[in-house]
Enzyme design. Structure first.
Site, mmCIF file in Angstrom:
data_model
loop_
_atom_site.group_PDB
_atom_site.id
_atom_site.type_symbol
_atom_site.label_atom_id
_atom_site.label_comp_id
_atom_site.label_asym_id
_atom_site.label_seq_id
_atom_site.Cartn_x
_atom_site.Cartn_y
_atom_site.Cartn_z
ATOM 1 N N LYS B 53 0.784 -10.762 2.782
ATOM 2 C CA LYS B 53 1.063 -10.603 1.351
ATOM 3 C C LYS B 53 2.144 -11.590 0.910
ATOM 4 O O LYS B 53 2.062 -12.201 -0.154
ATOM 5 C CB LYS B 53 1.498 -9.155 1.054
ATOM 6 C CG LYS B 53 0.352 -8.164 1.223
ATOM 7 C CD LYS B 53 0.829 -6.704 1.228
ATOM 8 C CE LYS B 53 -0.341 -5.772 1.544
ATOM 9 N NZ LYS B 53 0.084 -4.387 1.796
ATOM 10 N N GLN B 97 5.215 -0.470 1.835
ATOM 11 C CA GLN B 97 4.173 -0.606 2.847
ATOM 12 C C GLN B 97 3.979 0.726 3.572
ATOM 13 O O GLN B 97 4.922 1.290 4.111
ATOM 14 C CB GLN B 97 4.578 -1.717 3.843
ATOM 15 C CG GLN B 97 3.517 -2.046 4.879
ATOM 16 C CD GLN B 97 2.265 -2.686 4.253
ATOM 17 O OE1 GLN B 97 2.357 -3.460 3.312
ATOM 18 N NE2 GLN B 97 1.104 -2.340 4.775
ATOM 19 N N ASP B 120 0.291 -0.968 -6.481
ATOM 20 C CA ASP B 120 -0.630 -0.352 -5.539
ATOM 21 C C ASP B 120 -1.515 0.691 -6.238
ATOM 22 O O ASP B 120 -2.541 1.084 -5.690
ATOM 23 C CB ASP B 120 0.173 0.351 -4.433
ATOM 24 C CG ASP B 120 0.085 -0.389 -3.112
ATOM 25 O OD1 ASP B 120 -0.768 -1.295 -2.996
ATOM 26 O OD2 ASP B 120 0.857 -0.058 -2.199
ATOM 27 N N GLY B 167 -16.319 8.047 2.619
ATOM 28 C CA GLY B 167 -14.857 8.143 2.779
ATOM 29 C C GLY B 167 -14.238 8.549 1.464
ATOM 30 O O GLY B 167 -14.710 8.149 0.402
ATOM 31 N N SER B 169 -10.619 8.604 0.955
ATOM 32 C CA SER B 169 -9.170 8.413 1.038
ATOM 33 C C SER B 169 -8.592 8.094 -0.336
ATOM 34 O O SER B 169 -9.285 7.627 -1.230
ATOM 35 C CB SER B 169 -8.859 7.258 1.990
ATOM 36 O OG SER B 169 -9.213 6.041 1.376
ATOM 37 N N SER B 379 27.728 0.775 -47.334
ATOM 38 C CA SER B 379 27.154 1.312 -46.095
ATOM 39 C C SER B 379 25.751 1.830 -46.356
ATOM 40 O O SER B 379 24.834 1.614 -45.564
ATOM 41 C CB SER B 379 27.994 2.472 -45.563
ATOM 42 O OG SER B 379 29.312 2.074 -45.371
#
Lengths: 927, 927
Positions: B53, B97, B120, B167, B169, B379
């Site tokens: 990376k 990581q 990520d 899968g 994940s 003001s």
């Protein structure tokens, strides 16, 4: 085919929840789960759903709030309302009824609901956690949660089954797919773009249909024996019904029922479950909130160094945790924590209402032997002990300490944040402005002083009529009294409310406070060590000609405003006390109060932020309240009652609040018991009495210590004789503490040169005097770990039943109260009242202040009134020179000697070393 | 079969990104996308991935940081590091990581990364948004994003296709399924519990395999022609290889390639894409951050009432937006905003570094005609104009105003927060402590005062030796000078660093400041209207016997510390200025400075929070900086340079900063240009000159106004004669402004009784004098909408090229500079210097202060020095009574009359009406 009875299942669930809600109420003193529904506009279907939810919520006994907003409400106003419920501890679930009008961004609204109250489960963080394998969302959306319930009710083992979900909406399809996947089904999601739906549905062991099309799924789409859950609810024309319409699902029921193994009917299937799950989600949320289960305190690791670096170096390398995290760890709600920068926060007084029913934690006061120039480490022990209890023994513990005056910070004093590896951090923030409370005290005190002199001036330069007319000015031709003026009238016994009705004599009495200048007790204050202001003459400009007078400045923490802050119990009480403060007598001998001057409200407004305790943390990341710092001689020298009350509720029955009392036990501890605990009603559980071997040796007759010169061998080598004689001082304080019925643990702060024999001698003499334990401590060098033994002893002592009692009842005469303290605590033979003191007793008794507790103003360097008498003086008589009154704070303070009330700067003040490392915005050279 | 060339595709993407990065750098002055990778421990595989990376990031020219932490790092330390990168504006992507060591909670870490830097895409909020149909996550996880890219590269139309993901994940399977579903595929997810995988994969048009088992998918599992993406990367034994092992995917390549329509190889398929997507995510993140695209300012709706309620009522019913939201709307990073309670925040000076390269916005100063008791609404116009520009015309606009002194808040003055529907809210916070800046000024000022008197005392009571030895004490036998003492030595021309080397004469010179008490110019201050402190005698206590002296107190905002705060440009400059402040002369006629007293660092430390501007908001939710409030006569009466600099960067080239200068244009505006702009280097673009018809009538000779009595008909009925005469004052100020080369827009605050003819007369006379425009305004009654026309005129004026110039060069003599201002701005015939002023010119010229700009201290009630001269006085000579120096602030201030520097309280101060509504914690009766 098994027809899944959603209605029956839902009703069973609601019955169970009703029971749980009853149990919660019984356990948490009437607390109920609370659901708030916000409906924007008046769509008929939404109103119907909301009514059903409301009925269900009320049926099970929940607290229910419905907010109906007009359909043109601004998004910002809706967001404000959501925020209000996010912050409301009585609400555990918030549901914004969808759909919303087109001008409102539904996504923004969905995200605005606190994830912890998102009982709809629509918020991205909850959806993300549902999608992730190893996370648990706070809530699962109600309809799919109900769907899963119904599937399970068939007894099927979902794992490994083929599940097909028709529809991919955020509300049903998508979360249903995730739920089924979490149950280990093999899931296929079909939707409008799927080309071969029928083929796919035919593979399904479990088929969930949520596609919004009437009777879309036909009999030949379904695998024989499959479980079919029909989420649809469609109105179709039905001539056979009287209404001309019927409600049907997304499944052609008759056809599919002929094939399926189990099926939900419409209505009576999924529908009732959605509402039951909404109730269940809210009840689960309430359970979690009410259980007050806290995340563990994340302990900040210490990187111990030898020799121990300077306090500021240790403080500045430790990265404090965020106040948000600390707040969560101690069970504060976000709305109760107002940040002041990154490392300080103010805590809302509303915590007390929220936690009113919770039992208090244990209450420990740290005090010391008679102070010596060698220092005993009382603050360090307070912090070290709290680090030990909280970071090492797992007891949630607050250290509650005083805010130090900023004046001495630049003079000669060490910091007040503790020291070494037992400190409040960041110590520079702690020792400087903090959140401005002392500045507020200064502003309030000096506004009152300016108003007092200005009033004398205006009364002295104006005739009655002019004075009255200015005090009660005509607005558009009409004169009216303000509230505070009406109160004065009442005190004067004038029962009129129209200014024009007053007689000239009444006008005069009202308008003239007629202050006797010689009786003024109110000084100006500054938070600066400015010796030149001890005695000053003011009013010398031409514009105040004829009104000059002598007066003085005190250090800001000596102001009665500060004493009030420390002793008040809530905002209304503080306002009350401010109004009562007496600043002088009138020429007729009546007390003149802040309320007479018209200042009660203004002082309260100036102090309305200061009344909230300041949250900080120790070096090990345990919580600290820094709040109020009244002088320990002319005031009572203890941090605030409010901080203690809040902390005791937050820590709960297994937790501890460790607080420190100023000076030796004869002063700080006595006042802690007789004044602070009297006003707070709190019961102390243990006293920690701090001593060092060196200081005891000095009390035993050791040589004087001169700054800059090396310490005498008497202090650095074993000398059991000096220790033994000096221990009499320790024993005297122990016996005093025991008189209040509170167990005593002695904490011996050890230096490397102390010998075991010396420590053991101290220990045995402490036990002989009645201490529960006497423990060596090394928290200065080792942090909480160095006070773990002390903490164990404190836990043991505080588990004993408390027999706390005051030393004297308030009904005793002023003189008798003073005598009682002098004899019982100081060991004096008697007191002698000088003339001024006698006069004051007459005045205060006449003015109705005789019932107040006594706050002795005496030297801290001796148990007696005479700083020269070390050890345990005997055979002395305490002279009382004068008596003053802090009527607002609520005590009389006899003066036993000359008290310096504003320190000076030495030749080389420590500000010479103070600087800012600009690159890192880090303070240098501060202690 | 088509072999999908992941490597080639990835390399094409990286090339494109390299180009984009170059373009970014060119466009944003060298800015680069920044990626931070945090690796805990040193797992070999992790190190390999991280290296890959890093190489890729560096290749494309990104800013890359690698943090390697030891594997036993505490979770808290890792969280602190993540927070540091969350806060770092140079980092646009953060990657921790995985996997992490077992003692660290991966979920907590993943959630800690700011969703806006979560390249990520693992954070729940991003996953949730990926799962929801109508949301867009900030980032999609890299591997599945790459997978989608590869599928698309085959040219397939994904919609309606059957996709199977093997899968589930969090990193690949789950997000890949969502991505495919977003592309309208019909998706099935298989996993370890799926019973009939092979059957299912055979239905797939698109097959994504990420199951982590070598060569799991065989040829007969795949539908002919299917697209097969192999995410697996497994090392297997392979005797044929030299290494003895080979890397294979989850798919048996040869078999499947024979059946599939397209397939990715391993390696060279998905792998390279993951890294390319990481780079792409980071570049996208950087683009978003650098574009500084801001969310729109959410406008708070006004609920206009007639008649207009009191200021505090209007303020207290408006719910302010959160400071976090306001901060985001104006482009501040979270780390740059420190909350002080819920409605105030301090802004970090680091913003200036971050936005250094950005062009400034337009800079507008609001000033007025010569003030009258009727008020002009300066003001209110400042706030109303900024509401108009920002809430109604879509220009990001800050109103930058002074913090008002708290003293007058309880006296007679109205609030300084604007009024009606043009206010800073909450106005009670604004008018009270705010964030404590004035309290800090008080503390710093008074520490210096105390140090000054204490030093005189110590010098007066000690011999040279004792004094020197105390100032340079021996620590462990060694004397050393502190840094600040070395600076004094240098000023004295003593070139030694060892204290023991000094001769007795040098020791004396060093130790004795030898202050001439008659020259002391440093007063003590309080932020209270306390007239009795105007002239006082201090040091009358026995402890200071022989040292008493006369002095006075000023209101805190009159302190030079406050003037420094307003004029400083950064922390180092502030410290510099504090050190330079002259408090007296020595008996030898040399200036004695704060640095001589040893206080430079301590003052800086006391003021280190005060230097950061305070963020608040207007009633309509537009941003306001409230910062510094120096007195407008003895100081320069303008809010801080730092706030203006920050605001000008934040608003950027299309935005506006509207600031107000104190008193009339002859004072505030002149000082704004000649002092403030000189020190800031900022270029003003327009002047807004505020007038009212009533005030002009008074200048035209209208009758005096007496409080409590009805206004004369002259003010409530048309009177063109008075208006016309009075307009001379307006014209004079317009012509003055034009002398500085800045266009002038006149804002006419209208009352309901003003007639069209009157307004038209004012308008035409303003234009005649050279104003760009003269516009009627109704922002008091209508908020920003009432000033929209004024805002349009201001936009037009500020688009003209600025020809800004100072009135005088600094090189002129003191006398000539004074004369220049008196003649050119006031229209005086000349000045006359009284003796004291002449003396001071000699002294200051000798001391090297002649080059400083001039800050005239004169009455605000006349263009001349004489408050009685209304309209445009002629034929007068300005007397200069005395001249004083604020050397630290950086100006000399000639005194043209007696300036009150601490106001008094009237007979009935407004504190009589102030109270707290305790139930709602709401301030009552404040204006």
């Amino acid at each position: 085919v098994k027809v899944i009875d959603g209605k029956g299942i839902a009703s069973g669930i609601r019955e169970r929840l009703q029971g749980e809600i009853r149990a919660l109420a019984a356990h948490y003193k009437g607390a109920k789960p609370g659901l708030a529904i916000i409906q924007v506009g008046d769509r008929e279907d939404s109103s119907l759903y909301v009514r059903m939810k409301q009925r269900a919520a009320e049926e099970v006994g929940m607290h229910f709030v419905l907010e109906k907003l007009p359909k043109d409400v601004r998004q910002m106003q809706l967001l404000n309302l959501i925020q209000q419920y996010n912050d409301d501890p009585k609400i555990h679930g918030i549901l914004v009824q969808l759909p919303l009008p087109a001008h409102i961004n539904e996504r923004v609204i969905t995200e605005a609901v606190d994830a912890r109250k998102d009982v709809d489960g629509f918020n991205s963080a909850n959806v993300g956690k549902l999608a992730k394998r190893d996370e648990t969302p706070s809530f699962v959306p109600c309809t799919p949660k109900g769907v899963l319930h119904l599937i399970r009710s068939t007894g099927v083992d979902i794992a490994g089954k083929s599940a097909v979900v028709l529809g991919r909406s955020n509300i049903v399809g998508m979360p249903a797919a995730h739920l089924l996947m979490r149950e280990n089904a093999t899931v296929t999601v079909c939707h409008s773009k799927t080309t071969n739906v029928k083929e796919i549905t035919r593979t399904a062991d479990i088929l969930v249909v949520a596609i919004g099309q009437a009777e879309y799924v036909r009999g030949d789409w379904v695998k024989p024996g499959a479980i079919v859950i029909d989420v649809g609810m469609n109105t179709i024309k039905d001539e056979s019904k009287k209404s001309g319409s019927a409600v049907v699902g997304d499944v052609k029921y008759d056809e599919v029922a002929a094939v399926a193994g189990a099926i939900t009917p419409v209505p009576g299937g999924v529908g009732p479950m959605t509402i039951a799950m909404l109730i269940e989600n809210t009840v689960e949320s309430a359970k979690l909130a009410l259980s007050a289960r806290l995340p563990p305190i994340e302990i900040l690791p210490l990187d111990l160094k030898t020799p121990v670096p300077s306090d500021i170096e240790i403080s500045s390398v430790q990265v404090p945790k965020s106040m948000k995290k600390l707040g969560e760890e101690v069970g504060l709600l976000d709305a109760e924590v107002d940040l002041y920068g990154k490392t300080k926060a103010k805590v809302s007084l509303e915590v007390l209402q929220r936690l009113g029913g919770r039992p208090d934690g244990k209450y420990v006061v740290v005090t010391g032997i008679t102070p010596t120039p060698l220092g005993e480490g009382k603050s360090t022990t307070t912090i070290g002990l709290s680090q030990a209890l909280c970071a090492h023994l797992g007891r949630l513990t607050f250290a509650n300490v005083r805010q130090p005056s900023q004046g001495p910070t630049f003079g000669i004093k060490g910091g007040a944040a503790g020291g070494g590896y037992s400190q409040v951090i960041p110590m520079d923030e702690f020792n400087l402005h903090l959140t401005g409370d002392i500045h507020a005290v200064t502003a309030a005190n000096n506004l009152l002083a300016a108003a007092l002199d200005a009033r004398i001036y205006h009364e002295g330069t104006q005739k009655d009529d002019a004075l009255f007319n200015r005090l009660v000015p005509a607005k558009k031709g009409v004169r009216t009294f303000s509230d505070i003026q009406l109160r004065r009238l009442k005190r004067l016994g004038i029962d009129k409310t129209n200014p024009d009705d007053l007689t000239p004599e009444e006008k005069s009495r009202f308008a003239r406070l007629d202050i006797d200048k010689s009786t003024i007790t109110w000084n100006r204050v500054l938070d600066t060590n400015d010796r030149f202001l001890r005695k000053v003459t003011i009013g010398q400009a031409a514009t105040e000609k004829g009104f000059e007078r002598e007066t003085g400045f005190d250090i800001a923490v000596a102001s009665e405003i500060m004493a009030v802050l420390a002793l008040t119990t809530d905002m209304a009480d503080m306002r009350e006390r401010f109004g009562r403060m007496v600043v002088a007598s009138s020429k007729r001998g009546e007390p003149v109060t802040a309320d007479d001057l018209g200042l009660t409200g203004a002082l309260t407004v100036l102090m309305r932020d200061a009344i909230r305790p300041n949250l900080m943390q120790t070096l090990e990341g345990t919580p600290v309240f820094v709040h109020a710092g009244p002088f320990a001689n002319i005031a009572h020298g203890n941090s605030s009652i409010i901080a203690d009350r809040i902390a005791l509720k937050l820590v709960g029955k297994d937790g501890f609040v460790v607080t420190e009392a100023g000076f030796g036990a004869d002063i700080g501890m006595e006042k802690f018991f007789n004044i602070k605990c009297r006003y707070s009603g709190l019961q102390p559980n243990a006293v920690v009495l701090v001593a060092t071997c060196r200081a005891l040796k000095m009390h035993g007759g050791g040589p004087e210590v001169v700054a800059g010169q090396p310490l005498s061998d008497d202090y650095t080598k074993e000398n059991l004789v000096l220790v033994k004689i000096g221990c009499a001082n320790l024993q005297h304080h122990i016996r005093n503490a025991i008189k209040f019925g509170v167990p005593v643990v002695v904490g011996i702060n050890v230096f490397s040169t102390d010998t075991d024999a010396e420590i053991e001698l101290i220990r045995s003499m402490a036990l002989e005097a009645g201490a529960d334990a006497a423990i060596r401590c090394e928290h200065w060098a080792r942090g909480g770990a160095g006070a773990a033994d002390l903490a164990q002893a404190v836990i043991a002592a505080s588990e004993k039943p408390s027999k706390f009692q005051f030393l004297y009842p308030l009904e005793l005469s002023i003189e008798d109260k003073i005598r009682k303290i002098a004899q019982d605590i100081y060991g004096a033979d008697d007191i002698v009242l000088e003339d001024k003191a006698k006069e004051k007793i007459v005045t205060y008794t006449k003015q109705g202040f005789a019932h107040l507790p006594i706050c002795m103003a005496k030297t801290q360097y001796s148990i007696s009134h005479d700083p020269e008498l070390k050890g345990v003086p005997k055979g002395f008589v305490v002279p009382v020179r004068d008596i003053r009154a802090s009527v607002g704070a609520g005590f009389l303070y006899p003066l036993l000697g000359a008290m310096p009330t504003i320190p000076g700067l030495p030749t080389r003040p420590c500000f010479f070393d103070v600087d800012l490392d600009i690159e890192h915005n880090r303070v240098l050279g501060l202690f």
